[in-house]
Design a protein around this motif. Structure first.
Motif, PDB file in Angstrom:
ATOM      1  N   GLU A 282      -3.927   6.180   2.569  1.00 50.98           N
ATOM      2  CA  GLU A 282      -5.119   5.740   3.305  1.00 50.98           C
ATOM      3  C   GLU A 282      -5.049   4.220   3.470  1.00 50.98           C
ATOM      4  O   GLU A 282      -4.439   3.427   2.656  1.00 50.98           O
ATOM      5  CB  GLU A 282      -6.406   6.044   2.362  1.00 50.98           C
ATOM      6  CG  GLU A 282      -6.514   7.547   1.969  1.00 50.98           C
ATOM      7  CD  GLU A 282      -7.008   8.143   3.183  1.00 50.98           C
ATOM      8  OE1 GLU A 282      -8.064   7.785   3.761  1.00 50.98           O
ATOM      9  OE2 GLU A 282      -7.070   9.525   3.128  1.00 50.98           O
ATOM     10  N   ALA A 283      -5.805   3.751   4.298  1.00 46.95           N
ATOM     11  CA  ALA A 283      -5.750   2.429   4.640  1.00 46.95           C
ATOM     12  C   ALA A 283      -6.767   1.768   3.533  1.00 46.95           C
ATOM     13  O   ALA A 283      -7.696   2.481   3.302  1.00 46.95           O
ATOM     14  CB  ALA A 283      -6.424   1.895   5.967  1.00 46.95           C
TER      15      ALA A 283
ATOM     16  N   THR B 263      -8.994  -1.983   2.270  1.00 44.56           N
ATOM     17  CA  THR B 263      -9.550  -3.238   2.452  1.00 44.56           C
ATOM     18  C   THR B 263     -10.101  -3.789   1.298  1.00 44.56           C
ATOM     19  O   THR B 263     -10.776  -3.042   0.301  1.00 44.56           O
ATOM     20  CB  THR B 263     -10.656  -3.178   3.411  1.00 44.56           C
ATOM     21  OG1 THR B 263     -10.180  -2.620   4.492  1.00 44.56           O
ATOM     22  CG2 THR B 263     -11.304  -4.680   3.535  1.00 44.56           C
TER      23      THR B 263
ATOM     24  N   THR C  61       2.237  -0.057   4.301  1.00 46.17           N
ATOM     25  CA  THR C  61       2.416  -1.556   4.536  1.00 46.17           C
ATOM     26  C   THR C  61       2.600  -2.337   3.472  1.00 46.17           C
ATOM     27  O   THR C  61       2.062  -2.299   2.365  1.00 46.17           O
ATOM     28  CB  THR C  61       1.366  -2.256   5.680  1.00 46.17           C
ATOM     29  OG1 THR C  61       0.157  -1.776   5.075  1.00 46.17           O
ATOM     30  CG2 THR C  61       1.535  -1.163   6.953  1.00 46.17           C
TER      31      THR C  61
ATOM     32  N   ASN D  68       0.937  -1.250  -0.037  1.00 41.06           N
ATOM     33  CA  ASN D  68       0.270  -0.160  -0.239  1.00 41.06           C
ATOM     34  C   ASN D  68       0.919   1.237   0.003  1.00 41.06           C
ATOM     35  O   ASN D  68       1.469   1.628   0.947  1.00 41.06           O
ATOM     36  CB  ASN D  68      -1.063   0.047   1.088  1.00 41.06           C
ATOM     37  CG  ASN D  68      -1.744   1.103   1.292  1.00 41.06           C
ATOM     38  OD1 ASN D  68      -1.784   2.065   0.290  1.00 41.06           O
ATOM     39  ND2 ASN D  68      -2.542   1.387   2.137  1.00 41.06           N
TER      40      ASN D  68
ATOM     41  N   THR E 235      -6.759  -6.090   5.015  1.00 44.32           N
ATOM     42  CA  THR E 235      -6.823  -4.775   5.288  1.00 44.32           C
ATOM     43  C   THR E 235      -5.396  -4.303   5.601  1.00 44.32           C
ATOM     44  O   THR E 235      -4.766  -4.819   6.195  1.00 44.32           O
ATOM     45  CB  THR E 235      -7.808  -4.110   6.655  1.00 44.32           C
ATOM     46  OG1 THR E 235      -8.911  -4.604   6.468  1.00 44.32           O
ATOM     47  CG2 THR E 235      -7.771  -2.798   7.083  1.00 44.32           C
TER      48      THR E 235
ATOM     49  N   ALA F  47      -2.950  -0.778   6.332  1.00 44.30           N
ATOM     50  CA  ALA F  47      -2.524   0.431   6.478  1.00 44.30           C
ATOM     51  C   ALA F  47      -1.584   1.173   5.573  1.00 44.30           C
ATOM     52  O   ALA F  47      -0.785   0.321   4.745  1.00 44.30           O
ATOM     53  CB  ALA F  47      -1.798   0.676   8.050  1.00 44.30           C
TER      54      ALA F  47
END
Length: 95
Positions: A50-51, A53, A89, A46, A84, A86
């Motif tokens: 933004e996180a 999912t 990550t 990512n 999901t 972060a």
């Protein structure tokens, strides 16, 4: 041995967080599994702020009358199917 072509990147069904144009990198972008190489790993990163999912699913990819033919399969297992992440990550999906 029967060879599976995995519709890459596994056909990720992106949930609403991804619809907001999250930045995800996926490597490798193609997998070929066989009796000699029955498993693999995909790395997701990512790179957004933004996180996110999403859900991963596997399909057999073939051709029927010159058209792509995608069919859900249970011949190959992936883990984890729901993810999901972060910002900043990495996540590995085992196939």
């Amino acid at each position: 041995m029967r060879r599976f072509r995995i519709f890459q990147f596994l056909t990720f069904l992106l949930l609403p967080a991804m619809a907001l144009a999250a930045n995800i990198t996926i490597t490798p972008v193609r997998l070929e599994l066989s009796g000699q190489h029955p498993y693999s790993v995909i790395q997701l990163t990512n790179v957004g702020s933004e996180a996110v999912t999403f859900q991963a699913r596997i399909f057999k990819w073939g051709f029927k009358e010159e058209n792509d033919d995608l069919n859900a399969t249970e011949d190959v297992i992936l883990n984890p199917p729901l993810i999901t992440m972060a910002p900043g990550t990495q996540q590995f999906i085992r196939i």
